[in-house]
Scaffold this active site. Structure first.
Site, short mmCIF file in Angstrom:
data_model
loop_
_atom_site.label_atom_id
_atom_site.label_comp_id
_atom_site.label_asym_id
_atom_site.label_seq_id
_atom_site.Cartn_x
_atom_site.Cartn_y
_atom_site.Cartn_z
N LYS A 20 25.10 0.56 32.49
CA LYS A 20 23.72 0.07 32.59
C LYS A 20 22.97 0.47 31.32
CE LYS A 20 20.78 2.70 34.53
NZ LYS A 20 19.82 2.95 33.40
N ALA A 102 24.85 10.44 30.73
CA ALA A 102 24.71 9.78 29.44
C ALA A 102 23.58 8.77 29.39
CB ALA A 102 26.03 9.07 29.08
N ASP A 136 18.81 4.42 40.34
CA ASP A 136 19.42 3.33 39.59
C ASP A 136 20.39 2.50 40.41
OD1 ASP A 136 18.13 3.78 37.19
OD2 ASP A 136 19.68 5.09 36.39
#
Length: 284
Positions: A20, A102, A136
């Protein structure tokens, strides 16, 4: 063998859990409970983690791949948490290709892939309360370009974007999200405007994106100065149209007009920084 999203495999399904990327990330407010309100244009790469998911009598997960180190294989794993919330026991084989912590939604995308797999295997709707797993996860379920607002739970379609050749870079510096938000100086920033209808080329998308922001980029750099070095290398790459951090860091992306240009930039950056994770992708 390449694992293709939804490919039947006897006892289960194989799926790609794509990276993403937040092309924009505007922080527009903060609720009384401390949670921040976001406004973000999110896209997904043609590269990510690979999963095989099958229904099972007991939960089980195995993790392999070049980025397997540090991935929990117990109840902390978001794949198993997703299955529990969906009321199913699953056996998951996770081949980890995305770096951890990340800013690329790796764990959330993995969890969303498990929810998609369960829906296919049981012919049931995808879990409606996916935000309980993580902010998310809802946007990772469709895994296509979306506008994400609120806490990540308010999703809306955006006009079609052209495929965006890009280079993703992570310097191997884990950046936890809470300290980044804590370092944010201003929390009531302007919202992102509507995505234009007529963005036909990568150059047009990049030009519009330069007028937008990632409000977490500066606070993330104050915590992990290495991010500034990543952005500088991306921005200086030949034919780079835009360099920006994704999410709360430390991963960054650079947009290019063609895959030939992004492939070349990725090769040069990787050669100069052998400890970095560098990947040429197409964002959609």
């Amino acid at each position: 063998m390449s694992l293709i999203d939804g490919l039947p495999d006897g006892s289960g399904v194989r799926l790609l859990a794509p990276a993403k990327v937040n092309l924009t990330l505007h922080v527009t407010g903060q609720r009384d409970d401390g949670y921040h309100l976001l406004d973000s244009l999110v896209v997904f790469a043609d590269h990510g983690d690979l999963l095989h998911v099958a229904l099972s009598e007991v939960d089980a997960i195995s993790v392999t791949g070049p980025r397997a180190a540090g991935v929990p294989m117990d109840t902390r794993n978001l794949c198993l948490k997703a299955a529990r919330l969906a009321g199913q026991s699953v056996r998951v084989a996770l081949e980890k290709h995305l770096p951890n912590e990340a800013g690329l939604g790796g764990g959330s995308s993995d969890a969303a892939a498990v929810l998609r797999a369960i829906a296919r295997l049981t012919s049931a709707p995808v879990l409606a309360s996916a935000e309980r797993i993580g902010a998310d996860v809802p946007v990772c379920i469709p895994s296509r370009a979306m506008r994400m607002r609120g806490l990540g739970d308010v999703l809306s379609e955006v006009p079609a974007l052209p495929p965006l050749p890009a280079v993703l870079v992570n310097p191997g510096i884990p950046v936890a999200t809470p300290p980044v938000f804590k370092a944010l100086q201003k929390r009531d920033n302007p919202a992102m405007p509507e995505v234009p209808q007529n963005l036909k080329t990568v150059a047009e998308v990049a030009a519009w994106l330069t007028l937008q922001r990632n409000d977490l980029q500066a606070p993330a750099i104050s915590i992990a100065p290495e991010i500034a070095g990543v952005l500088a290398q991306l921005a200086s790459a030949e034919s780079c149209l835009l360099a920006r951090m994704s999410g709360s860091g430390a991963s960054c992306f650079g947009l290019f007009a063609s895959t030939e240009q992004s492939d070349r930039a990725a090769m040069i950056i990787s050669k100069a920084n052998p400890t970095w994770w560098v990947q040429s992708v197409v964002l959609k």
